[in-house]
Design a protein around this motif. Structure first.
Motif, PDB file in Angstrom:
ATOM      1  N   PHE A 123       0.829  -1.202   0.000  1.00 31.70           N
ATOM      2  CA  PHE A 123       0.000   0.000   0.000  1.00 31.70           C
ATOM      3  C   PHE A 123       0.870   1.261   0.000  1.00 31.70           C
ATOM      4  N   THR A 124       1.946   1.238   0.756  1.00 32.37           N
ATOM      5  CA  THR A 124       2.855   2.390   0.802  1.00 32.37           C
ATOM      6  C   THR A 124       3.490   2.637  -0.561  1.00 32.37           C
ATOM      7  N   LEU A 125       3.989   1.579  -1.188  1.00 28.93           N
ATOM      8  CA  LEU A 125       4.624   1.721  -2.505  1.00 28.93           C
ATOM      9  C   LEU A 125       3.610   2.169  -3.557  1.00 28.93           C
ATOM     10  N   ALA A 126       2.406   1.616  -3.507  1.00 27.14           N
ATOM     11  CA  ALA A 126       1.375   1.991  -4.481  1.00 27.14           C
ATOM     12  C   ALA A 126       1.003   3.464  -4.370  1.00 27.14           C
ATOM     13  N   ASN A 127       1.177   4.038  -3.174  1.00 28.41           N
ATOM     14  CA  ASN A 127       0.853   5.449  -2.963  1.00 28.41           C
ATOM     15  C   ASN A 127       1.999   6.384  -3.325  1.00 28.41           C
ATOM     16  N   ILE A 128       3.231   5.977  -3.039  1.00 33.02           N
ATOM     17  CA  ILE A 128       4.359   6.898  -3.246  1.00 33.02           C
ATOM     18  C   ILE A 128       4.962   6.782  -4.641  1.00 33.02           C
ATOM     19  N   MET A 129       4.753   5.642  -5.319  1.00 32.29           N
ATOM     20  CA  MET A 129       5.286   5.476  -6.673  1.00 32.29           C
ATOM     21  C   MET A 129       4.331   6.124  -7.680  1.00 32.29           C
ATOM     22  N   LEU A 155       2.228   5.710 -10.132  1.00 35.10           N
ATOM     23  CA  LEU A 155       1.510   4.640 -10.820  1.00 35.10           C
ATOM     24  C   LEU A 155       0.119   5.088 -11.233  1.00 35.10           C
ATOM     25  N   GLU A 156      -0.331   4.585 -12.377  1.00 33.18           N
ATOM     26  CA  GLU A 156      -1.728   4.760 -12.755  1.00 33.18           C
ATOM     27  C   GLU A 156      -2.592   3.951 -11.786  1.00 33.18           C
ATOM     28  N   PRO A 157      -3.843   4.349 -11.568  1.00 31.89           N
ATOM     29  CA  PRO A 157      -4.695   3.650 -10.601  1.00 31.89           C
ATOM     30  C   PRO A 157      -4.779   2.144 -10.829  1.00 31.89           C
ATOM     31  N   GLU A 158      -4.867   1.725 -12.093  1.00 34.20           N
ATOM     32  CA  GLU A 158      -4.978   0.288 -12.374  1.00 34.20           C
ATOM     33  C   GLU A 158      -3.729  -0.470 -11.944  1.00 34.20           C
ATOM     34  N   TYR A 159      -2.562   0.111 -12.166  1.00 32.65           N
ATOM     35  CA  TYR A 159      -1.320  -0.545 -11.746  1.00 32.65           C
ATOM     36  C   TYR A 159      -1.194  -0.558 -10.229  1.00 32.65           C
ATOM     37  N   ALA A 160      -1.674   0.493  -9.572  1.00 31.25           N
ATOM     38  CA  ALA A 160      -1.666   0.537  -8.108  1.00 31.25           C
ATOM     39  C   ALA A 160      -2.563  -0.558  -7.530  1.00 31.25           C
ATOM     40  N   VAL A 161      -3.732  -0.746  -8.133  1.00 31.89           N
ATOM     41  CA  VAL A 161      -4.624  -1.829  -7.703  1.00 31.89           C
ATOM     42  C   VAL A 161      -3.947  -3.179  -7.943  1.00 31.89           C
ATOM     43  N   GLY A 162      -3.192  -3.290  -9.031  1.00 35.35           N
ATOM     44  CA  GLY A 162      -2.438  -4.513  -9.306  1.00 35.35           C
ATOM     45  C   GLY A 162      -1.450  -4.833  -8.204  1.00 35.35           C
ATOM     46  N   VAL A 163      -0.817  -3.810  -7.646  1.00 38.51           N
ATOM     47  CA  VAL A 163       0.094  -4.008  -6.509  1.00 38.51           C
ATOM     48  C   VAL A 163      -0.671  -4.581  -5.320  1.00 38.51           C
ATOM     49  N   THR A 223       0.630  -5.652 -13.453  1.00 40.18           N
ATOM     50  CA  THR A 223       1.575  -5.585 -12.341  1.00 40.18           C
ATOM     51  C   THR A 223       1.889  -6.982 -11.806  1.00 40.18           C
ATOM     52  N   PRO A 224       0.880  -7.841 -11.539  1.00 38.54           N
ATOM     53  CA  PRO A 224       1.204  -9.214 -11.137  1.00 38.54           C
ATOM     54  C   PRO A 224       2.010  -9.975 -12.184  1.00 38.54           C
ATOM     55  N   ALA A 225       1.714  -9.743 -13.479  1.00 41.07           N
ATOM     56  CA  ALA A 225       2.445 -10.445 -14.535  1.00 41.07           C
ATOM     57  C   ALA A 225       3.921 -10.038 -14.545  1.00 41.07           C
ATOM     58  N   ILE A 226       4.169  -8.746 -14.441  1.00 39.65           N
ATOM     59  CA  ILE A 226       5.551  -8.256 -14.418  1.00 39.65           C
ATOM     60  C   ILE A 226       6.253  -8.706 -13.145  1.00 39.65           C
ATOM     61  N   TYR A 227       5.534  -8.682 -12.031  1.00 39.91           N
ATOM     62  CA  TYR A 227       6.125  -9.119 -10.767  1.00 39.91           C
ATOM     63  C   TYR A 227       6.527 -10.593 -10.841  1.00 39.91           C
ATOM     64  N   GLY A 255       7.327  -1.913 -13.782  1.00 35.96           N
ATOM     65  CA  GLY A 255       8.583  -2.627 -13.543  1.00 35.96           C
ATOM     66  C   GLY A 255       9.304  -2.180 -12.272  1.00 35.96           C
ATOM     67  N   PRO A 256       9.540  -0.863 -12.096  1.00 33.61           N
ATOM     68  CA  PRO A 256      10.260  -0.409 -10.894  1.00 33.61           C
ATOM     69  C   PRO A 256       9.577  -0.793  -9.588  1.00 33.61           C
ATOM     70  N   VAL A 257       8.257  -0.621  -9.495  1.00 38.15           N
ATOM     71  CA  VAL A 257       7.565  -0.958  -8.245  1.00 38.15           C
ATOM     72  C   VAL A 257       7.609  -2.465  -7.992  1.00 38.15           C
ATOM     73  N   SER A 258       7.575  -3.262  -9.052  1.00 41.67           N
ATOM     74  CA  SER A 258       7.666  -4.714  -8.890  1.00 41.67           C
ATOM     75  C   SER A 258       9.024  -5.108  -8.324  1.00 41.67           C
ATOM     76  N   LEU A 259      10.077  -4.499  -8.847  1.00 45.99           N
ATOM     77  CA  LEU A 259      11.428  -4.805  -8.377  1.00 45.99           C
ATOM     78  C   LEU A 259      11.616  -4.374  -6.922  1.00 45.99           C
ATOM     79  N   ILE A 260      11.174  -3.167  -6.599  1.00 47.45           N
ATOM     80  CA  ILE A 260      11.317  -2.659  -5.228  1.00 47.45           C
ATOM     81  C   ILE A 260      10.500  -3.510  -4.259  1.00 47.45           C
ATOM     82  N   LEU A 261       9.288  -3.875  -4.658  1.00 47.57           N
ATOM     83  CA  LEU A 261       8.428  -4.693  -3.809  1.00 47.57           C
ATOM     84  C   LEU A 261       9.067  -6.047  -3.544  1.00 47.57           C
ATOM     85  N   ASN A 262       9.614  -6.662  -4.566  1.00 46.39           N
ATOM     86  CA  ASN A 262      10.220  -7.980  -4.409  1.00 46.39           C
ATOM     87  C   ASN A 262      11.447  -7.932  -3.500  1.00 46.39           C
TER      88      ASN A 262
END
Length: 253
Positions: free
Chosen positions: A20-26, A28-36, A225-229, A166-173
């Protein structure tokens, strides 16, 4: 009990908070944030069980975490995801998960297969052991084909999706695997348990996340986002497994 508690604390509370923190500070378009949020609300899965086995982790702990988390998330996913949709998509958005239908779908997709697997293992252990590798490989193959399918039908936005998510997926992982590792060390878990918690927290049930995006929410963009992650987590997990197996071999020698 301590190892399971540490793992579930990471999976069910800290992981969604980080997402939730990353989805807010990165940016991201709303759809990609929901993907997170779809990702972090669907912890564990057969992929993490397989990688725990390959990395010489505590497989019993891995399966236990997956089973317990699957039971709990049947009830938490519809609630938290609906709140996430309101937060990222706006109050008047057209996306809303039907609570009962979502719970039934999650039970069918998670609890039922786990229960069947446990029954097969209990009553036909030789058959379970002989087919384990093939079933795991099929799971990876299915996931890969799923991603190829998504890429093909949405090829016009693939490049932009990779740049955006891509960046949020890498940071999240990286952050979640680090969280699993250091929290396990801090609570004094042994090496096998630490390996398992690290993998369980870092590898999400991306297949379930994509399925929910495509069926319950009927939105291809949320599934990217899940696919890239998935690509990121399989790469990092592969490196981790290679490192840990090499370490075990050195210790044996």
């Amino acid at each position: 009990p301590k190892a399971v508690s540490v793992g579930l604390l990471n999976q069910l509370i800290l992981l969604p908070l980080i997402g939730f923190t990353l989805a807010n500070i990165m940016p991201l378009e709303p759809e990609y944030a929901v993907g997170v949020m779809l990702l972090v609300l669907c912890p564990g899965g057969t992929t993490s069980n397989m990688f725990s086995h390959l990395a010489k982790g505590d497989v019993a702990l891995s399966v236990t975490m997956t089973a317990v988390a699957s039971l709990i998330t049947v009830f938490t996913i519809p609630v938290v995801l609906n709140l996430s949709l309101q937060h990222f998509m706006g109050e008047g958005n057209a996306f809303q998960l039907p609570m009962i239908k979502t719970m039934v779908s999650l039970m069918t997709l998670t609890i039922v297969p786990i229960a069947i697997g446990m029954l097969v293992k209990a009553f036909a252990p030789k058959f379970a052991d002989s087919t384990q590798v093939h079933v795991s490989r099929f799971g990876i193959l299915f996931l890969s084909l799923f991603i190829i399918f998504l890429t093909y039908i949405q090829q016009d936005i693939v490049v932009s999706a990779f740049i955006a998510a891509g960046p949020v997926s890498l940071i999240l992982n990286i952050s979640t695997m680090a969280l699993g590792y250091y929290s396990s060390r801090w609570f004094g878990l042994n090496a096998a348990q630490t390996t398992t918690v690290t993998i369980e927290v870092g590898l999400q049930n991306s297949t379930l996340s994509m399925f929910m995006a495509l069926t319950l929410l009927t939105n291809y963009k949320m599934s990217f986002t899940p696919a890239i992650y998935t690509l990121v987590m399989l790469f990092s997990a592969g490196i981790l497994v290679r490192f840990l197996r090499a370490k075990v071999n050195v210790q044996v020698k």
